[in-house]
Design an enzyme around this catalytic site. Structure first.
Site, PDB file in Angstrom:
ATOM      1  N   ARG A 159       0.871  -1.174   0.000  1.00  0.00           N
ATOM      2  CA  ARG A 159       0.000   0.000   0.000  1.00  0.00           C
ATOM      3  C   ARG A 159       0.906   1.221   0.000  1.00  0.00           C
ATOM      4  O   ARG A 159       2.008   1.200   0.541  1.00  0.00           O
ATOM      5  CB  ARG A 159      -0.905   0.027   1.233  1.00  0.00           C
ATOM      6  CG  ARG A 159      -1.843  -1.168   1.357  1.00  0.00           C
ATOM      7  CD  ARG A 159      -2.677  -1.051   2.624  1.00  0.00           C
ATOM      8  NE  ARG A 159      -3.632  -2.156   2.766  1.00  0.00           N
ATOM      9  CZ  ARG A 159      -3.392  -3.276   3.438  1.00  0.00           C
ATOM     10  NH1 ARG A 159      -2.216  -3.436   4.046  1.00  0.00           N
ATOM     11  NH2 ARG A 159      -4.306  -4.213   3.519  1.00  0.00           N
ATOM     12  N   LYS A 194      -2.726  -2.505   7.796  1.00  0.00           N
ATOM     13  CA  LYS A 194      -3.944  -2.029   8.455  1.00  0.00           C
ATOM     14  C   LYS A 194      -4.134  -2.739   9.789  1.00  0.00           C
ATOM     15  O   LYS A 194      -3.858  -3.933   9.910  1.00  0.00           O
ATOM     16  CB  LYS A 194      -5.160  -2.271   7.560  1.00  0.00           C
ATOM     17  CG  LYS A 194      -5.220  -1.359   6.335  1.00  0.00           C
ATOM     18  CD  LYS A 194      -6.496  -1.585   5.553  1.00  0.00           C
ATOM     19  CE  LYS A 194      -6.601  -0.628   4.378  1.00  0.00           C
ATOM     20  NZ  LYS A 194      -7.851  -0.843   3.596  1.00  0.00           N
ATOM     21  N   HIS A 263      -2.174   2.248  -5.992  1.00  0.00           N
ATOM     22  CA  HIS A 263      -2.929   1.043  -5.666  1.00  0.00           C
ATOM     23  C   HIS A 263      -3.093   0.141  -6.887  1.00  0.00           C
ATOM     24  O   HIS A 263      -3.300  -1.065  -6.748  1.00  0.00           O
ATOM     25  CB  HIS A 263      -4.289   1.413  -5.077  1.00  0.00           C
ATOM     26  CG  HIS A 263      -4.704   0.529  -3.950  1.00  0.00           C
ATOM     27  ND1 HIS A 263      -4.023   0.474  -2.749  1.00  0.00           N
ATOM     28  CD2 HIS A 263      -5.725  -0.365  -3.826  1.00  0.00           C
ATOM     29  CE1 HIS A 263      -4.609  -0.388  -1.939  1.00  0.00           C
ATOM     30  NE2 HIS A 263      -5.630  -0.925  -2.576  1.00  0.00           N
ATOM     31  N   ARG A 266      -0.423  -2.311  -6.798  1.00  0.00           N
ATOM     32  CA  ARG A 266      -0.737  -3.370  -5.826  1.00  0.00           C
ATOM     33  C   ARG A 266      -1.680  -4.393  -6.454  1.00  0.00           C
ATOM     34  O   ARG A 266      -1.487  -5.604  -6.314  1.00  0.00           O
ATOM     35  CB  ARG A 266      -1.356  -2.747  -4.578  1.00  0.00           C
ATOM     36  CG  ARG A 266      -1.797  -3.732  -3.494  1.00  0.00           C
ATOM     37  CD  ARG A 266      -2.190  -2.946  -2.244  1.00  0.00           C
ATOM     38  NE  ARG A 266      -3.007  -3.687  -1.305  1.00  0.00           N
ATOM     39  CZ  ARG A 266      -2.531  -4.474  -0.327  1.00  0.00           C
ATOM     40  NH1 ARG A 266      -1.222  -4.636  -0.211  1.00  0.00           N
ATOM     41  NH2 ARG A 266      -3.344  -5.098   0.500  1.00  0.00           N
ATOM     42  N   HIS A 289      -4.178  -9.318   3.734  1.00  0.00           N
ATOM     43  CA  HIS A 289      -5.626  -9.374   3.935  1.00  0.00           C
ATOM     44  C   HIS A 289      -5.939 -10.286   5.116  1.00  0.00           C
ATOM     45  O   HIS A 289      -5.439 -11.414   5.184  1.00  0.00           O
ATOM     46  CB  HIS A 289      -6.331  -9.916   2.690  1.00  0.00           C
ATOM     47  CG  HIS A 289      -6.362  -8.938   1.557  1.00  0.00           C
ATOM     48  ND1 HIS A 289      -6.582  -9.318   0.247  1.00  0.00           N
ATOM     49  CD2 HIS A 289      -6.204  -7.592   1.534  1.00  0.00           C
ATOM     50  CE1 HIS A 289      -6.566  -8.251  -0.525  1.00  0.00           C
ATOM     51  NE2 HIS A 289      -6.335  -7.199   0.231  1.00  0.00           N
ATOM     52  N   TYR A 298      -9.416 -11.165  -6.882  1.00  0.00           N
ATOM     53  CA  TYR A 298      -8.372 -11.323  -7.889  1.00  0.00           C
ATOM     54  C   TYR A 298      -8.561 -12.581  -8.714  1.00  0.00           C
ATOM     55  O   TYR A 298      -7.970 -12.712  -9.793  1.00  0.00           O
ATOM     56  CB  TYR A 298      -6.990 -11.304  -7.222  1.00  0.00           C
ATOM     57  CG  TYR A 298      -6.686  -9.956  -6.618  1.00  0.00           C
ATOM     58  CD1 TYR A 298      -6.378  -8.871  -7.429  1.00  0.00           C
ATOM     59  CD2 TYR A 298      -6.760  -9.756  -5.241  1.00  0.00           C
ATOM     60  CE1 TYR A 298      -6.134  -7.622  -6.878  1.00  0.00           C
ATOM     61  CE2 TYR A 298      -6.516  -8.506  -4.692  1.00  0.00           C
ATOM     62  CZ  TYR A 298      -6.204  -7.443  -5.512  1.00  0.00           C
ATOM     63  OH  TYR A 298      -5.982  -6.212  -4.972  1.00  0.00           O
TER      64      TYR A 298
END
Length: 319
Positions: A159, A194, A263, A266, A289, A298
């Site tokens: 990110r 995150k 992004h 990414r 994730h 994806y």
């Protein structure tokens, strides 16, 4: 509906019901003519669907019919937003009918539109992605920083916020503990994602080479803060916004036909790794994730790639 009420309703033409309902909307709710026309179109579509199902009276429709109509509209290519609006129009009409004609139940209550399809993340093709990050400008500080940042974004699927927070070392001489750093010896980048979740991602050889070129000149820009890995010409930690602007300008200079942003690199990393390996769990770990559901998008990108190859190569594919 009671038999007596049913007989009364059958005596009133369906068009009269529609006209009376639209008059209520016009006089009591003071809706514009444009909105009234939209309601009428929605209700006429309901009448058409009902007729196709052999039901000429809207008063005889059940929840089963409405669900089937929603599915039919979806199958015919209508988007979820449009279907939701039509269901709302129908629901309001049946609510009025239940108040004025003793309708036993509103058949539209509880019927929901199909879920809105989330747009797939946009990814660059592999050739464009490589051309974007591998392009070498001059040996000045800014082009070297740009190449190192772009290579690292694509190499490790970071990110932009994670890239911005990278430092030159895990722990400084003063004891400062970094949220992220690149281990050049082990060819891996340590980041804090995150929710404060740490992860380690491999770094490819081209990205390591670009980082080495940048580190050789980086010391000339260090002023007050020695920690940031990536610095501006003024010696301050680079911002996410500046990286966005630099990447967009770089892509435009190469005539890459996309509105490229960090992004997107990414997304490109994730889809290209998945296309090559098919290992969804590994991609999940490298992206950081918490749930594999977030990574499964994806697989759609991967299918798009397979479909494109099929269409271009299979003798029986539609041209």
């Amino acid at each position: 509906m009671p038999a007596q009420s049913e007989e009364i309703t059958r005596e009133i033409p369906q068009e009269n019901h529609l006209a009376a309902y639209l008059e209520v909307l016009r006089s009591q709710r003071q809706l514009s003519q444009h909105t009234l026309d939209s309601y009428l179109l929605d209700l006429r579509e309901l009448m058409k669907l009902a007729a196709e199902a052999g039901q000429t009276e809207l008063l005889t429709l059940s929840t089963h019919h409405i669900r089937r109509f929603a599915a039919q509209m979806h199958a015919r290519g209508q988007n979820a937003r449009s279907i939701a609006r039509k269901l709302s129009s129908w629901r309001g009409y049946y609510r009025w009918l239940s108040e004025t004609h003793e309708l036993a139940a509103n058949p539209v209550e509880g019927v929901r539109a199909p879920k809105k399809n989330k747009p797939l993340p946009k990814a660059l093709g592999a050739d464009d992605a490589v051309r974007l990050v591998a392009h070498r400008g001059s040996d000045q500080a800014t082009p070297l920083a740009n190449r190192a940042m772009f290579e690292l974004l694509y190499s490790s699927g970071l990110r932009v916020s994670e890239l911005v927070n990278l430092d030159v070392a895990a722990v400084s001489e003063a004891g400062y503990s970094s949220p992220g750093w690149v281990d050049m010896t082990e060819a891996e980048v340590h980041v804090t994602g995150k929710g404060g979740k740490p992860r380690i991602v491999p770094v490819g050889k081209p990205a390591l080479a670009a980082l080495a070129d940048w580190l050789a000149i980086r010391t000339t820009l260090v002023k007050t803060d020695p920690h940031p890995l990536f610095l501006t010409e003024r010696g301050t930690r680079i911002s996410a916004r500046l990286i966005q602007l630099r990447l967009k300008a770089h892509a435009q200079s190469l005539d890459i036909p996309a509105n490229v942003h960090p992004h997107m690199l990414r997304h490109s990393f994730a889809s290209h790794v998945l296309q090559s390996s098919g290992d969804l769990r590994a991609v999940q770990e490298m992206l950081g994730h918490s749930s594999i559901a977030a990574t499964q998008v994806y697989t759609s990108l991967d299918f798009q790639h397979l479909a494109k190859v099929y269409d271009q190569t299979h003798p029986r594919a539609k041209k």
